[in-house]
Design a protein around this motif. Structure first.
Motif, PDB file in Angstrom:
ATOM      1  N   LYS A 135     -10.887  -7.431 -15.136  1.00 49.72           N
ATOM      2  CA  LYS A 135      -9.872  -7.860 -16.104  1.00 49.72           C
ATOM      3  C   LYS A 135      -8.852  -8.777 -15.436  1.00 49.72           C
ATOM      4  CE  LYS A 135      -6.344  -6.036 -19.263  1.00 49.72           C
ATOM      5  NZ  LYS A 135      -5.260  -6.854 -18.664  1.00 49.72           N
ATOM      6  N   LEU A 136      -8.423  -8.405 -14.240  1.00 46.03           N
ATOM      7  CA  LEU A 136      -7.447  -9.210 -13.526  1.00 46.03           C
ATOM      8  C   LEU A 136      -8.015 -10.578 -13.152  1.00 46.03           C
ATOM      9  CD1 LEU A 136      -5.945  -6.447 -11.215  1.00 46.03           C
ATOM     10  CD2 LEU A 136      -4.766  -7.622 -13.076  1.00 46.03           C
ATOM     11  N   LEU A 137      -9.293 -10.617 -12.805  1.00 50.26           N
ATOM     12  CA  LEU A 137      -9.926 -11.898 -12.491  1.00 50.26           C
ATOM     13  C   LEU A 137      -9.991 -12.784 -13.739  1.00 50.26           C
ATOM     14  CD1 LEU A 137     -12.798 -10.740 -10.104  1.00 50.26           C
ATOM     15  CD2 LEU A 137     -11.031 -12.423  -9.547  1.00 50.26           C
ATOM     16  N   ARG A 138     -10.296 -12.183 -14.890  1.00 55.77           N
ATOM     17  CA  ARG A 138     -10.317 -12.940 -16.140  1.00 55.77           C
ATOM     18  C   ARG A 138      -8.917 -13.456 -16.484  1.00 55.77           C
ATOM     19  NH1 ARG A 138     -14.192 -15.915 -17.818  1.00 55.77           N
ATOM     20  NH2 ARG A 138     -16.200 -14.876 -17.678  1.00 55.77           N
ATOM     21  N   PRO A 144       0.821  -1.226   0.000  1.00 55.57           N
ATOM     22  CA  PRO A 144       0.000   0.000   0.000  1.00 55.57           C
ATOM     23  C   PRO A 144       0.847   1.265   0.000  1.00 55.57           C
ATOM     24  CG  PRO A 144      -0.963  -1.593   1.483  1.00 55.57           C
ATOM     25  CD  PRO A 144       0.363  -2.160   1.059  1.00 55.57           C
ATOM     26  N   ALA A 145       1.960   1.271   0.748  1.00 55.51           N
ATOM     27  CA  ALA A 145       2.847   2.439   0.763  1.00 55.51           C
ATOM     28  C   ALA A 145       3.508   2.634  -0.590  1.00 55.51           C
ATOM     29  CB  ALA A 145       3.914   2.267   1.848  1.00 55.51           C
ATOM     30  N   VAL A 146       3.874   1.529  -1.234  1.00 58.44           N
ATOM     31  CA  VAL A 146       4.472   1.604  -2.580  1.00 58.44           C
ATOM     32  C   VAL A 146       3.455   2.150  -3.577  1.00 58.44           C
ATOM     33  CG1 VAL A 146       5.448   0.224  -4.464  1.00 58.44           C
ATOM     34  CG2 VAL A 146       6.121  -0.244  -2.113  1.00 58.44           C
ATOM     35  N   LEU A 147       2.199   1.721  -3.448  1.00 55.59           N
ATOM     36  CA  LEU A 147       1.138   2.236  -4.329  1.00 55.59           C
ATOM     37  C   LEU A 147       0.968   3.745  -4.179  1.00 55.59           C
ATOM     38  CD1 LEU A 147      -1.875  -0.279  -4.235  1.00 55.59           C
ATOM     39  CD2 LEU A 147      -0.462   0.323  -6.201  1.00 55.59           C
ATOM     40  N   LEU A 174      -4.259  -9.178  -3.129  1.00 51.72           N
ATOM     41  CA  LEU A 174      -3.977  -8.122  -4.097  1.00 51.72           C
ATOM     42  C   LEU A 174      -5.233  -7.752  -4.899  1.00 51.72           C
ATOM     43  CD1 LEU A 174      -1.307  -6.650  -4.681  1.00 51.72           C
ATOM     44  CD2 LEU A 174      -0.979  -8.167  -6.642  1.00 51.72           C
ATOM     45  N   LEU A 175      -5.994  -8.769  -5.285  1.00 51.93           N
ATOM     46  CA  LEU A 175      -7.257  -8.505  -5.984  1.00 51.93           C
ATOM     47  C   LEU A 175      -8.223  -7.744  -5.073  1.00 51.93           C
ATOM     48  CD1 LEU A 175      -7.739 -11.943  -7.765  1.00 51.93           C
ATOM     49  CD2 LEU A 175      -7.578  -9.731  -8.920  1.00 51.93           C
ATOM     50  N   GLY A 176      -8.172  -8.065  -3.790  1.00 53.46           N
ATOM     51  CA  GLY A 176      -9.077  -7.421  -2.836  1.00 53.46           C
ATOM     52  C   GLY A 176      -8.825  -5.932  -2.662  1.00 53.46           C
ATOM     53  N   ILE A 177      -7.584  -5.482  -2.846  1.00 54.69           N
ATOM     54  CA  ILE A 177      -7.296  -4.057  -2.664  1.00 54.69           C
ATOM     55  C   ILE A 177      -7.351  -3.277  -3.977  1.00 54.69           C
ATOM     56  CG2 ILE A 177      -5.847  -4.532  -0.646  1.00 54.69           C
ATOM     57  CD1 ILE A 177      -3.409  -3.803  -2.437  1.00 54.69           C
ATOM     58  N   GLN A 178      -7.612  -3.985  -5.083  1.00 56.11           N
ATOM     59  CA  GLN A 178      -7.756  -3.296  -6.370  1.00 56.11           C
ATOM     60  C   GLN A 178      -9.107  -2.574  -6.384  1.00 56.11           C
ATOM     61  OE1 GLN A 178      -7.437  -1.471  -9.185  1.00 56.11           O
ATOM     62  NE2 GLN A 178      -5.983  -3.000  -9.960  1.00 56.11           N
ATOM     63  N   GLU A 179      -9.075  -1.243  -6.376  1.00 54.53           N
ATOM     64  CA  GLU A 179     -10.297  -0.447  -6.256  1.00 54.53           C
ATOM     65  C   GLU A 179     -10.958  -0.163  -7.597  1.00 54.53           C
ATOM     66  OE1 GLU A 179      -8.934   2.982  -4.203  1.00 54.53           O
ATOM     67  OE2 GLU A 179      -8.773   1.973  -2.257  1.00 54.53           O
ATOM     68  N   ASN A 180     -10.218  -0.266  -8.677  1.00 55.31           N
ATOM     69  CA  ASN A 180     -10.761  -0.018 -10.009  1.00 55.31           C
ATOM     70  C   ASN A 180     -11.555  -1.244 -10.450  1.00 55.31           C
ATOM     71  OD1 ASN A 180     -10.959   0.048 -12.940  1.00 55.31           O
ATOM     72  ND2 ASN A 180      -9.531   1.770 -12.879  1.00 55.31           N
ATOM     73  N   GLY A 181     -12.898  -1.100 -10.516  1.00 56.65           N
ATOM     74  CA  GLY A 181     -13.768  -2.236 -10.825  1.00 56.65           C
ATOM     75  C   GLY A 181     -13.464  -2.884 -12.161  1.00 56.65           C
ATOM     76  N   LEU A 201       2.193  -0.995 -11.284  1.00 57.05           N
ATOM     77  CA  LEU A 201       2.693  -1.650 -10.084  1.00 57.05           C
ATOM     78  C   LEU A 201       1.915  -2.939  -9.804  1.00 57.05           C
ATOM     79  CD1 LEU A 201       3.190   1.476  -7.787  1.00 57.05           C
ATOM     80  CD2 LEU A 201       4.999   0.004  -8.687  1.00 57.05           C
ATOM     81  N   PHE A 202       0.602  -2.880 -10.012  1.00 57.26           N
ATOM     82  CA  PHE A 202      -0.212  -4.089  -9.859  1.00 57.26           C
ATOM     83  C   PHE A 202       0.260  -5.168 -10.831  1.00 57.26           C
ATOM     84  CE2 PHE A 202      -3.483  -1.662  -7.533  1.00 57.26           C
ATOM     85  CZ  PHE A 202      -3.892  -2.611  -6.618  1.00 57.26           C
ATOM     86  N   LYS A 203       0.532  -4.773 -12.069  1.00 61.92           N
ATOM     87  CA  LYS A 203       0.955  -5.742 -13.084  1.00 61.92           C
ATOM     88  C   LYS A 203       2.264  -6.425 -12.683  1.00 61.92           C
ATOM     89  CE  LYS A 203       1.767  -6.441 -18.007  1.00 61.92           C
ATOM     90  NZ  LYS A 203       2.890  -7.361 -17.724  1.00 61.92           N
ATOM     91  N   LYS A 204       3.212  -5.645 -12.157  1.00 58.28           N
ATOM     92  CA  LYS A 204       4.485  -6.228 -11.721  1.00 58.28           C
ATOM     93  C   LYS A 204       4.259  -7.258 -10.609  1.00 58.28           C
ATOM     94  CE  LYS A 204       7.645  -2.429 -12.859  1.00 58.28           C
ATOM     95  NZ  LYS A 204       8.575  -1.397 -12.312  1.00 58.28           N
ATOM     96  N   GLU A 205       3.319  -6.928  -9.711  1.00 57.68           N
ATOM     97  CA  GLU A 205       3.021  -7.864  -8.631  1.00 57.68           C
ATOM     98  C   GLU A 205       2.443  -9.160  -9.169  1.00 57.68           C
ATOM     99  OE1 GLU A 205       3.622  -7.263  -4.946  1.00 57.68           O
ATOM    100  OE2 GLU A 205       4.950  -6.298  -6.399  1.00 57.68           O
ATOM    101  N   PHE A 206       1.515  -9.037 -10.113  1.00 55.13           N
ATOM    102  CA  PHE A 206       0.905 -10.244 -10.668  1.00 55.13           C
ATOM    103  C   PHE A 206       1.910 -11.066 -11.463  1.00 55.13           C
ATOM    104  CE2 PHE A 206      -3.111  -7.803 -10.025  1.00 55.13           C
ATOM    105  CZ  PHE A 206      -3.719  -8.718  -9.180  1.00 55.13           C
ATOM    106  N   ASP A 207       2.831 -10.417 -12.119  1.00 56.64           N
ATOM    107  CA  ASP A 207       3.879 -11.149 -12.847  1.00 56.64           C
ATOM    108  C   ASP A 207       4.727 -11.966 -11.875  1.00 56.64           C
ATOM    109  OD1 ASP A 207       3.053 -10.166 -15.274  1.00 56.64           O
ATOM    110  OD2 ASP A 207       4.569  -8.569 -15.386  1.00 56.64           O
ATOM    111  N   MET A 208       5.056 -11.371 -10.724  1.00 51.86           N
ATOM    112  CA  MET A 208       5.850 -12.090  -9.736  1.00 51.86           C
ATOM    113  C   MET A 208       5.064 -13.264  -9.152  1.00 51.86           C
ATOM    114  SD  MET A 208       7.877 -10.656  -6.384  1.00 51.86           S
ATOM    115  CE  MET A 208       6.421 -10.551  -5.372  1.00 51.86           C
TER     116      MET A 208
END
Length: 334
Positions: A252-255, A197-200, A240-247, A212-219
């Motif tokens: 898209k991330l769930l797909r 969250p601080a990095v975000l 990580l999905l839970g803190i994604q506020e953009n619906g 930043l979210f994408k880098k996390e999912f890649d890892m």
């Protein structure tokens, strides 16, 4: 193994029994002396040395650690900052020896925290380097990670906002390094969730934030493909999905998650956690956007739950309940 004679422990020799007896007698005498000094409220340098000898033999004597702290604070040298600094620097060196003998001693870590907080000039950066070395020996040791979080908290007290962000960024990089070494390091994933969250918040705009979210999912994907049934990466994935506020981004991330798991199951068709996560992702998609999950996908969920009853019989009741609930919610699709 069946058919093999069980190995028995070799009986100690007469000399070894005598040596053990002498060690026990020496320990009991030393313990008695320390406890008597404590009862008599003896706060001298000799009493301090006696506690050191006893703790060197047994680090789990929390009463003796408490008594040792009492002695320090009653010594005349305690009132002089320079002498106190010297005494506690020596104490930290002693504690380092103890750590190497028993890194999991709660009382030792508590005492080290006390010593550092009592120092007129504590060296928090040095402590950060020390705990990094300890974690290089035992990367999953939760005592070390707890202590590292404490040290970081102290470091952030003495810097401005920009300095605090720099500390967080450095710690975030440290968790990356640890996870790349061992993707099953639960403590590193947990620490990462506290820092992300601080990095975000450092992101200057929405595209940078999503990057930043994408880098996390890649890892995460790298960890999942390394060990599909390790729970740590999956838990972080869900967090990580839970803190994604953009619906829209979340859908898209769930797909993307669904597509990734399907690919993974082609390689590991009976892998438990990917199956569980696929069902969870499709349920989350339907909750996010009702009607977005197709009838075939709903049937896919129920088929997976049937497979899980065979693969993970220990939790068969859970999968039966999930199948029943989903069939009722999704209009009897079976």
């Amino acid at each position: 193994m069946h058919g093999r004679r069980r190995q028995t422990t070799q009986e100690p020799t007469v000399d070894e029994r005598e040596q053990n007896k002498q060690r026990v007698e020496k320990y009991c005498a030393l313990n008695g002396l320390v406890m008597n000094n404590r009862a008599q409220k003896v706060f001298s340098k000799d009493a301090l040395e006696t506690t050191k000898r006893l703790l060197d033999l047994n680090t789990e004597l929390h009463t003796v650690w408490n008594y040792r702290r009492e002695i320090f604070t009653h010594l005349d040298d305690w009132q002089d900052e320079e002498k106190r600094q010297e005494m506690l620097e020596t104490e930290l060196a002693f504690l380092l020896e103890i750590i190497m003998k028993n890194i999991k001693s709660y009382w030792m870590w508590n005492h080290r925290i006390w010593a550092l907080q009592s120092l007129p000039r504590p060296g928090w950066e040095r402590e950060l380097g020390l705990v990094a070395k300890l974690l290089s020996v035992d990367a999953r040791n939760f005592h070390g990670w707890d202590y590292r979080r404490f040290v970081v908290k102290q470091l952030k007290k003495n810097v401005d906002v920009d300095g605090q962000l720099e500390v967080d960024a450095r710690e975030f990089a440290f968790t990356t390094e640890q996870i790349n070494k061992d993707c099953a390091n639960h403590a590193a994933w947990h620490n990462r969730s506290k820092l992300f969250p601080a990095v975000l918040n450092m992101a200057k705009n929405e595209p940078e934030r999503q990057g930043l979210f994408k880098k996390e999912f890649d890892m995460i994907l790298n960890a999942i493909y390394t060990d599909p049934d390790d729970q740590n990466a999956w838990l972080y994935y869900d967090w990580l999905l839970g803190i994604q506020e953009n619906g829209e981004e979340k859908r898209k991330l769930l797909r993307d998650k669904v597509a990734t798991i399907r690919e993974l199951l082609e390689l590991e068709e009976d892998s438990k956690w990917p199956m569980i996560e696929l069902v969870g992702a499709l349920i989350a998609l339907e909750q996010q956007n009702p009607g977005s999950v197709t009838s075939d996908e709903k049937k896919e969920c129920l088929d997976i739950l049937s497979r899980l009853k065979e693969v993970d019989t220990y939790h068969i009741g859970r999968y039966k309940d999930m199948s029943k609930t989903m069939s009722q919610q999704w209009g009897g699709i079976c």
